[in-house]
Design an enzyme around this catalytic site. Structure first.
Site, PDB file in Angstrom:
ATOM      1  CG  HIS A   1      -5.685  -2.366   0.603  1.00 47.70           C
ATOM      2  ND1 HIS A   1      -5.045  -2.051  -0.583  1.00 47.70           N
ATOM      3  CD2 HIS A   1      -5.065  -1.631   1.570  1.00 47.70           C
ATOM      4  CE1 HIS A   1      -4.092  -1.158  -0.335  1.00 47.70           C
ATOM      5  NE2 HIS A   1      -4.085  -0.888   0.957  1.00 47.70           N
TER       6      HIS A   1
ATOM      7  CG  ASP B   1      -7.249  -3.166  -2.940  1.00 55.02           C
ATOM      8  OD1 ASP B   1      -7.880  -2.353  -2.230  1.00 55.02           O
ATOM      9  OD2 ASP B   1      -6.021  -3.346  -2.855  1.00 55.02           O
TER      10      ASP B   1
ATOM     11  CB  SER C   1      -0.936  -0.069   1.206  1.00 59.84           C
ATOM     12  OG  SER C   1      -1.956   0.867   1.089  1.00 59.84           O
TER      13      SER C   1
END
Ligand SMILES: *[C@@H]1O[C@H](CO)[C@@H](O)[C@H](O)[C@H]1NC(C)=O
Ligand SMILES: *[C@@H]1O[C@H](CO)[C@@H](O)[C@H](O)[C@H]1NC(C)=O
Length: 365
Positions: free
Chosen positions: A336, A297, A200
């Site tokens: 995610h 996601d 991320s």
């Protein structure tokens, strides 16, 4: 009468929600740098709390040791202390923790790192929480099963690291210090593969550091560090601006006509962060990259990874290191934070690593 009051209350409630959405939120957003910064780094979200980082086993890490890296920050002009864990591969665990004298485990693990030929992962975590966050612990387990060493740390402002307000330059400096410690800790002849793994927001940190490695070393007064053998980008975005626009939070306000000016532009003009991964990575065509992304996601939507892939592929169109993009189908229930649960993750990483090792063997650069 009663019905009338209820209707009226309902109407005024709706009206006040609307006022907040149309006026208050945009104003707070546009003029408060600290609100923006808090959204990007989210380091005030700190769960689980009250952990004993010095004792990784109390945080559910099996086969880890804790230590600190300390340095003088050129970015913030203050001393910084980072909390770091070194987690050993499964194959080493029994010997180090069961057979050997437990008291000397720290020294011993450092020696093991010095002579290891196993792959070493430097893990750059995403925003919010710390290195002991449950989804991160799960990923370390996957690395351990792949027989990798893992080095994972908290940036300034996170976990037990020095409480300084994080900025992009600051967290990149932290990553560089840990990378530099790692490179010095490994054998200098016939070094094992070193992978920088970002998740991320951590993908942008890893990308910035890798793209600017030699400049950063020079400004930090360090001798030049070798490049990492590969980058793995787990759930990356192409750049922060596109990510802000696609974040679930934006759905609340993106219908406003002045949405771009009030919500998106302030992020791009910030001097504290840019996080333009697509630009950073276009300058390093010689570094192998593996991208991992789930089509389900919701935090970083899949199309942003596709855009990143296109941009980076363009930069290595003529010649360049491998760029692999592995996507996970929607039906797998992956989002995610849980790509560690993908059944084929180890295979995908293993295959990529074969290619990296082959390149390394050939010394192509
Ligand atoms: C690399 O880092 C240095 C030092 O922080 C900075 O001055 C420079 O602008 C960066 N270079 C690029 C290409 O971003
Ligand atoms: C890394 O981030 C800093 C701060 O946003 C930026 O000035 C620098 O240019 C970035 N590095 C690269 C390689 O662009």
């Amino acid at each position: 009468m009663v019905l009338g009051t209820i209707l009226l209350t309902g109407a005024s409630l709706t009206a006040s929600v609307l006022v907040v959405q149309v006026a208050v939120l945009p104003l707070v957003f546009k003029y408060s740098k600290s609100v923006q910064r808090k959204m990007v780094f989210s380091n005030c979200i700190n769960y689980p709390r009250n952990l004993d980082y010095e004792n990784p086993s109390s945080c559910n890490v099996v086969g880890g040791r804790n230590f600190n890296i300390q340095f003088e920050s050129a970015v913030d002009s203050c001393p910084i202390k980072l909390g770091v864990w070194h987690i050993v591969p499964c194959s080493m665990f029994r010997e180090v923790f069961v057979i050997r004298d437990y008291l000397n485990v720290d020294d011993r693990l450092h020696q093991e790192l010095r002579r290891t030929q196993n792959t070493v992962v430097l893990y750059c975590h995403g925003n919010s929480n710390h290195r002991a966050s449950p989804h991160r612990l799960q990923m370390y387990k996957v690395f351990q099963e792949l027989n990798f060493h893992v080095i994972t740390f908290d940036y300034r402002g996170y976990g037990d690291s020095t409480r300084v307000r994080p900025t992009e330059r600051g967290v990149v400096e932290d990553a560089l210090e840990v990378y530099s410690w790692l490179m010095e800790s490994l054998t200098q002849t016939n070094r094992p593969p070193v992978i920088i793994w970002g998740h991320s927001l951590g993908t942008a940190v890893a990308a910035n550091m890798t793209a600017n490695l030699s400049d950063l070393c020079a400004t930090q007064g360090k001798s030049q560090l070798p490049r990492p053998d590969a980058l793995v980008l787990e759930a990356p975005f192409n750049n922060l601006m596109d990510e802000i626009e696609s974040h679930p939070f934006s759905k609340l306000v993106s219908w406003l006509p002045y949405y771009r000016d009030t919500f998106v532009k302030p992020f791009t003009v910030s001097s504290e962060y840019a996080f333009t991964t697509d630009q950073y990575l276009s300058t390093v065509p010689h570094i192998p990259i593996l991208m991992l992304h789930s089509k389900g996601d919701k935090i970083v939507p899949y199309p942003l990874a596709v855009k990143l892939h296109e941009k980076v592929a363009e930069s290595r169109a003529i010649a360049g290191a491998p760029l692999m993009f592995h996507s996970f189908e929607k039906g797998l229930g992956l989002g995610h934070n849980n790509l560690c649960e993908a059944p084929d993750l180890k295979d995908v990483v293993g295959k990529f690593l074969e290619e990296v090792k082959e390149r390394k063997g050939k010394h192509v650069d």
